[in-house]
Design a protein around this motif. Structure first.
Motif, PDB file in Angstrom:
ATOM      1  N   GLY A 120       0.796  -1.231   0.000  1.00 48.00           N
ATOM      2  CA  GLY A 120       0.000   0.000   0.000  1.00 48.00           C
ATOM      3  C   GLY A 120       0.830   1.283   0.000  1.00 48.00           C
ATOM      4  N   THR A 121       2.049   1.224  -0.513  1.00 44.62           N
ATOM      5  CA  THR A 121       2.919   2.419  -0.491  1.00 44.62           C
ATOM      6  C   THR A 121       2.371   3.493  -1.438  1.00 44.62           C
ATOM      7  OG1 THR A 121       4.775   0.922  -0.141  1.00 44.62           O
ATOM      8  CG2 THR A 121       5.328   3.189  -0.761  1.00 44.62           C
ATOM      9  N   PRO A 122       2.199   4.712  -0.935  1.00 43.95           N
ATOM     10  CA  PRO A 122       1.719   5.782  -1.824  1.00 43.95           C
ATOM     11  C   PRO A 122       2.833   6.286  -2.736  1.00 43.95           C
ATOM     12  CG  PRO A 122       2.165   6.668   0.351  1.00 43.95           C
ATOM     13  CD  PRO A 122       2.455   5.191   0.426  1.00 43.95           C
ATOM     14  N   TRP A 123       2.473   7.189  -3.636  1.00 44.57           N
ATOM     15  CA  TRP A 123       3.461   7.824  -4.516  1.00 44.57           C
ATOM     16  C   TRP A 123       4.401   8.680  -3.652  1.00 44.57           C
ATOM     17  CZ3 TRP A 123       4.878  12.820  -5.971  1.00 44.57           C
ATOM     18  CH2 TRP A 123       5.582  12.916  -7.184  1.00 44.57           C
ATOM     19  N   LEU A 124       5.705   8.552  -3.896  1.00 38.87           N
ATOM     20  CA  LEU A 124       6.717   9.290  -3.132  1.00 38.87           C
ATOM     21  C   LEU A 124       7.728   9.908  -4.100  1.00 38.87           C
ATOM     22  CD1 LEU A 124       7.776   6.430  -0.664  1.00 38.87           C
ATOM     23  CD2 LEU A 124       6.359   8.393  -0.061  1.00 38.87           C
ATOM     24  N   TRP A 125       8.568  10.821  -3.593  1.00 44.15           N
ATOM     25  CA  TRP A 125       9.589  11.425  -4.454  1.00 44.15           C
ATOM     26  C   TRP A 125      10.487  10.371  -5.092  1.00 44.15           C
ATOM     27  CZ3 TRP A 125      14.781  10.592  -3.648  1.00 44.15           C
ATOM     28  CH2 TRP A 125      15.193  10.227  -2.369  1.00 44.15           C
ATOM     29  N   ARG A 126      10.657   9.237  -4.434  1.00 40.91           N
ATOM     30  CA  ARG A 126      11.526   8.176  -4.956  1.00 40.91           C
ATOM     31  C   ARG A 126      11.004   7.549  -6.249  1.00 40.91           C
ATOM     32  NH1 ARG A 126      15.337   6.220  -1.208  1.00 40.91           N
ATOM     33  NH2 ARG A 126      15.110   7.041   0.899  1.00 40.91           N
ATOM     34  N   MET A 127       9.746   7.886  -6.614  1.00 42.02           N
ATOM     35  CA  MET A 127       9.170   7.335  -7.855  1.00 42.02           C
ATOM     36  C   MET A 127       9.105   8.384  -8.956  1.00 42.02           C
ATOM     37  SD  MET A 127       6.226   5.649  -5.700  1.00 42.02           S
ATOM     38  CE  MET A 127       6.750   4.838  -4.201  1.00 42.02           C
ATOM     39  N   ASN A 128       9.668   9.551  -8.690  1.00 44.90           N
ATOM     40  CA  ASN A 128       9.598  10.682  -9.607  1.00 44.90           C
ATOM     41  C   ASN A 128      10.979  10.938 -10.219  1.00 44.90           C
ATOM     42  OD1 ASN A 128       9.345  13.173 -10.796  1.00 44.90           O
ATOM     43  ND2 ASN A 128       8.490  14.191  -8.996  1.00 44.90           N
ATOM     44  N   LYS A 129      11.063  10.747 -11.535  1.00 49.50           N
ATOM     45  CA  LYS A 129      12.366  10.865 -12.214  1.00 49.50           C
ATOM     46  C   LYS A 129      13.027  12.226 -11.978  1.00 49.50           C
ATOM     47  CE  LYS A 129      14.597  10.238 -16.607  1.00 49.50           C
ATOM     48  NZ  LYS A 129      14.480  10.376 -18.021  1.00 49.50           N
ATOM     49  N   GLU A 130      12.223  13.275 -11.999  1.00 47.37           N
ATOM     50  CA  GLU A 130      12.797  14.613 -11.850  1.00 47.37           C
ATOM     51  C   GLU A 130      13.517  14.779 -10.505  1.00 47.37           C
ATOM     52  OE1 GLU A 130       9.959  17.656 -12.865  1.00 47.37           O
ATOM     53  OE2 GLU A 130      11.248  19.130 -11.835  1.00 47.37           O
ATOM     54  N   VAL A 131      12.961  14.167  -9.468  1.00 44.85           N
ATOM     55  CA  VAL A 131      13.563  14.292  -8.132  1.00 44.85           C
ATOM     56  C   VAL A 131      14.608  13.203  -7.890  1.00 44.85           C
ATOM     57  CG1 VAL A 131      13.102  14.344  -5.639  1.00 44.85           C
ATOM     58  CG2 VAL A 131      11.426  15.294  -7.245  1.00 44.85           C
ATOM     59  N   GLY A 170      -4.772  13.042  -5.608  1.00 44.40           N
ATOM     60  CA  GLY A 170      -4.890  12.306  -6.867  1.00 44.40           C
ATOM     61  C   GLY A 170      -3.772  11.291  -7.048  1.00 44.40           C
ATOM     62  N   MET A 171      -3.500  10.973  -8.345  1.00 45.26           N
ATOM     63  CA  MET A 171      -2.518   9.938  -8.650  1.00 45.26           C
ATOM     64  C   MET A 171      -1.195  10.563  -9.086  1.00 45.26           C
ATOM     65  SD  MET A 171      -4.260   7.202  -8.088  1.00 45.26           S
ATOM     66  CE  MET A 171      -3.456   5.787  -8.844  1.00 45.26           C
ATOM     67  N   GLY A 172      -0.100   9.880  -8.773  1.00 48.59           N
ATOM     68  CA  GLY A 172       1.221  10.329  -9.220  1.00 48.59           C
ATOM     69  C   GLY A 172       1.766   9.316 -10.220  1.00 48.59           C
ATOM     70  N   ARG A 173       2.451   9.822 -11.244  1.00 48.94           N
ATOM     71  CA  ARG A 173       3.005   8.935 -12.272  1.00 48.94           C
ATOM     72  C   ARG A 173       4.355   8.385 -11.801  1.00 48.94           C
ATOM     73  NH1 ARG A 173       5.390   9.069 -17.575  1.00 48.94           N
ATOM     74  NH2 ARG A 173       6.187  11.173 -17.306  1.00 48.94           N
ATOM     75  N   VAL A 174       4.560   7.088 -11.962  1.00 48.85           N
ATOM     76  CA  VAL A 174       5.855   6.472 -11.636  1.00 48.85           C
ATOM     77  C   VAL A 174       6.658   6.427 -12.923  1.00 48.85           C
ATOM     78  CG1 VAL A 174       7.026   4.403 -10.760  1.00 48.85           C
ATOM     79  CG2 VAL A 174       4.780   5.057  -9.832  1.00 48.85           C
ATOM     80  N   ASP A 175       7.692   7.276 -13.033  1.00 52.02           N
ATOM     81  CA  ASP A 175       8.468   7.288 -14.275  1.00 52.02           C
ATOM     82  C   ASP A 175       9.916   6.860 -14.048  1.00 52.02           C
ATOM     83  OD1 ASP A 175       9.125   9.561 -12.924  1.00 52.02           O
ATOM     84  OD2 ASP A 175       8.695  10.964 -14.539  1.00 52.02           O
ATOM     85  N   VAL A 176      10.102   6.018 -13.018  1.00 52.08           N
ATOM     86  CA  VAL A 176      11.426   5.417 -12.783  1.00 52.08           C
ATOM     87  C   VAL A 176      11.262   3.898 -12.746  1.00 52.08           C
ATOM     88  CG1 VAL A 176      12.281   7.399 -11.467  1.00 52.08           C
ATOM     89  CG2 VAL A 176      11.161   5.497 -10.262  1.00 52.08           C
ATOM     90  N   ASP A 177      12.384   3.201 -12.727  1.00 54.49           N
ATOM     91  CA  ASP A 177      12.377   1.733 -12.703  1.00 54.49           C
ATOM     92  C   ASP A 177      12.014   1.212 -11.308  1.00 54.49           C
ATOM     93  OD1 ASP A 177      15.162   3.007 -12.297  1.00 54.49           O
ATOM     94  OD2 ASP A 177      15.331   1.060 -11.301  1.00 54.49           O
ATOM     95  N   ASP A 178      11.222   0.128 -11.293  1.00 53.12           N
ATOM     96  CA  ASP A 178      10.964  -0.582 -10.035  1.00 53.12           C
ATOM     97  C   ASP A 178      12.015  -1.663  -9.806  1.00 53.12           C
ATOM     98  OD1 ASP A 178       8.575   0.763  -9.374  1.00 53.12           O
ATOM     99  OD2 ASP A 178       7.384  -0.565 -10.641  1.00 53.12           O
ATOM    100  N   ALA A 179      12.604  -2.134 -10.900  1.00 52.24           N
ATOM    101  CA  ALA A 179      13.553  -3.255 -10.808  1.00 52.24           C
ATOM    102  C   ALA A 179      14.519  -3.213 -11.984  1.00 52.24           C
ATOM    103  CB  ALA A 179      12.784  -4.572 -10.822  1.00 52.24           C
TER     104      ALA A 179
END
Ligand code: SOE
Length: 397
Positions: A186-197, A243-252
Motif C-alpha cells: 500500500g505504499t503511496p506515490w513518493l519522491w523516490r518514484m519521480n524521475k525529476e527528483v 490524486g494519482m502520481g506517475r511512476v516514471d522510474v524503474d521498479d527493478a
C-alpha cells in the motif's frame, strides 16, 4: 556542576578538535547520520574529532524544528543557502532527496566546507561530474555515504581478496532486494518514484550500493553493461489525497557486467521482491575460494576455501566477524556481541572526520566523489542499455 561532597569534575577536555556539522534532511538518513554523530565521540574513543551538531536544515519549519530538538542540534535553517553561509559549520552533510544533492554540495564546497553526501551522489553521471569538479576545485574533503563499505565483514572480505587468499577472481554476483512497492504494501506515490527528483528508481537507490561494492571488492572499474529494467506499477495514489502520481522510474533492474580485469558479474535489484526487506547479498567466486555476505546477517561471512581438508570442513562455513582484531570491532563489544546497521554510519563518519582532521585520503576505504561519479556512469549505462537493448561500454572521463 554538582556541589555534593566527593564529586570531582572530569579533568581536562578530550584532546580532539570540534567539527561543526550542518545537516540537510531530517528523514531516514538525517536520523541515521545524526545518531552516528552522537555515538561517535564516546564509542570510537579517542575520536579523531568531536562532531558539534550546529544546525539541521529542511523546508518544513515545524518538522525541522522538532527534528533538530529530537536529534540534539543547536538550531535549524529552512534554507540551505543560509546554512552554508554559517561559519560555525565546517562539515556539510547532505541527506536530502537526490535532486537536492548537486547544488547544495557545490555551494558548500565553494564555501570551503568538507562535503559528505548520501548516495546516489547525483541523478546522472553528468550531474555527479559537476559535483566532483567543484569539490576538487575547492580542495575540500569529499565522501559519498556508501556505508556498506564500513561493515566489518565487508571490509574483511576486501582484505581477504587483496591478500590474494581467493586467488584469481572469476565472479562478482550481487542482489539488492526489497518489497516495499508490492501492491499489498500500500505504499503511496513518493519522491523516490519521480524521475525529476530521484533520477532513477531501484537503480539509484539499490544498484548504486552494489555497483560501489563491486568496484570496491573487485578493485577494478566496470567496463561493459547489458541490462533490463521494469516498472510494474506506473501510477500510485498520492498520500495527501491530491490524486494519482506517475511512476516514471524503474521498479527493478537486472544487469550483466564485465569488469576491466575480466571479472564477470551480475547485479539485480528490485522493490518488488516479495518477502525481501533489505536483502543485499554479495557472492565472490575465486580460484582458491568463495565469499558470501548478506546484509540482513551483517556480522557473518560465509567462506569456502578450496584447500580445506574435506574431512574437517565441508563446503561453505560461516564465521562471525566480531573479534577484536576485525575492523572497528574493538570499539564496540566483546567477541560475538554483534553490531548492527546503524554502526556502519558511525564507522564511515569517523573515517571522514579522520580524513578532515589528519589530512588523509578518503579513498580507498571510503568512497569519494570520484567513486560516486564512476558509480553514476555505471548507473547511466544500466538505464541506457535497458532503453536501447544494446550493451553499453562505460567511459570515465
Ligand atoms: C531504501 O530503499 C533504502 O533505505 C536505501 O535508500 C538505502 O540506501 C539502503 O541502505 C536501504 O534501503
Amino acid at each position: 556542576m554538582s556541589e555534593q561532597k566527593g564529586f570531582k569534575p572530569v579533568p581536562g577536555a578530550i584532546d580532539a578538535p570540534e567539527i561543526g556539522v550542518g545537516m540537510l534532511g531530517y528523514a531516514f538518513m538525517g536520523r541515521a547520520h545524526s545518531n552516528a554523530f552522537k555515538k561517535l565521540p564516546y564509542m570510537m574513543f579517542p575520536p579523531p574529532a568531536i562532531p558539534k551538531l550546529v544546525a539541521l536544515c529542511g523546508r518544513d519549519e515545524k518538522a525541522v524544528a522538532t527534528a533538530a530538538h529530537q536529534f540534539g542540534y543547536q538550531g535549524y535553517y529552512t534554507d540551505w543557502r543560509d546554512m552554508l553561509a554559517d561559519d560555525n559549520i565546517q562539515m556539510f552533510d547532505n541527506g536530502g532527496p537526490n535532486d537536492t544533492h548537486a547544488a547544495p554540495c557545490i555551494l558548500a564546497a565553494q564555501a570551503g566546507k568538507h562535503v559528505f553526501c548520501e548516495k546516489p551522489l547525483a541523478r546522472t553521471a553528468e550531474e555527479a561530474k559537476g559535483m566532483l569538479d567543484a569539490v576538487q576545485r575547492a580542495n575540500v574533503k569529499h565522501m559519498v555515504a556508501f556505508n556498506y563499505r564500513f561493515v566489518p565483514a565487508v571490509r574483511q572480505a576486501y582484505e581477504l581478496i587483496r591478500s590474494g587468499a581467493l586467488g584469481e577472481i572469476y565472479h562478482f554476483r550481487a542482489m539488492y532486494l526489497q518489497d516495499w512497492l508490492i501492491p499489498s504494501a500500500g505504499t503511496p506515490w513518493l519522491w523516490r518514484m519521480n524521475k525529476e527528483v530521484a533520477g532513477t528508481g531501484a537503480i539509484g537507490d539499490l544498484a548504486s550500493h552494489i555497483i560501489d561494492l563491486g568496484r570496491f571488492l573487485v578493485g577494478a572499474e566496470i567496463k561493459t553493461v547489458g541490462a533490463r529494467t521494469r516498472t510494474f506499477v506506473s501510477e500510485r495514489r498520492k498520500a495527501d489525497g491530491s490524486g494519482m502520481g506517475r511512476v516514471d522510474v524503474d521498479d527493478a533492474f537486472a544487469a550483466v557486467i564485465e569488469f576491466e580485469n575480466g571479472v564477470l558479474g551480475t547485479l539485480e535489484g528490485s522493490r518488488f521482491a516479495t518477502g525481501r526487506k533489505n536483502y543485499n547479498v554479495i557472492e565472490i567466486n575465486g580460484e582458491k575460494g568463495s565469499i558470501h555476505w548478506n546484509l540482513e546477517r551483517l556480522n557473518e561471512l560465509e567462506v569456502l576455501w578450496v584447500d580445506d581438508d574435506p574431512k574437517e570442513t565441508v563446503g561453505f562455513h560461516t564465521t562471525n566477524i566480531t573479534e577484536g582484531h576485525h575492523p572497528w570491532i574493538a570499539h564496540w563489544w566483546p567477541p560475538g556481541h554483534i553490531i548492527g546497521w546503524e554502526h556502519t554510519f558511525v564507522h564511515e563518519i569517523a573515517h571522514f572526520l579522520d580524513c578532515i582532521v589528519n589530512g588523509k585520503d578518503v579513498a580507498p576505504w571510503g568512497a569519494d566523489f570520484v567513486d560516486g561519479y564512476r558509480g553514476a556512469v555505471v548507473a547511466d549505462a544500466i538505464v541506457e542499455s535497458a532503453r536501447t537493448g544494446q550493451q553499453i561500454d562505460c567511459s570515465y572521463d
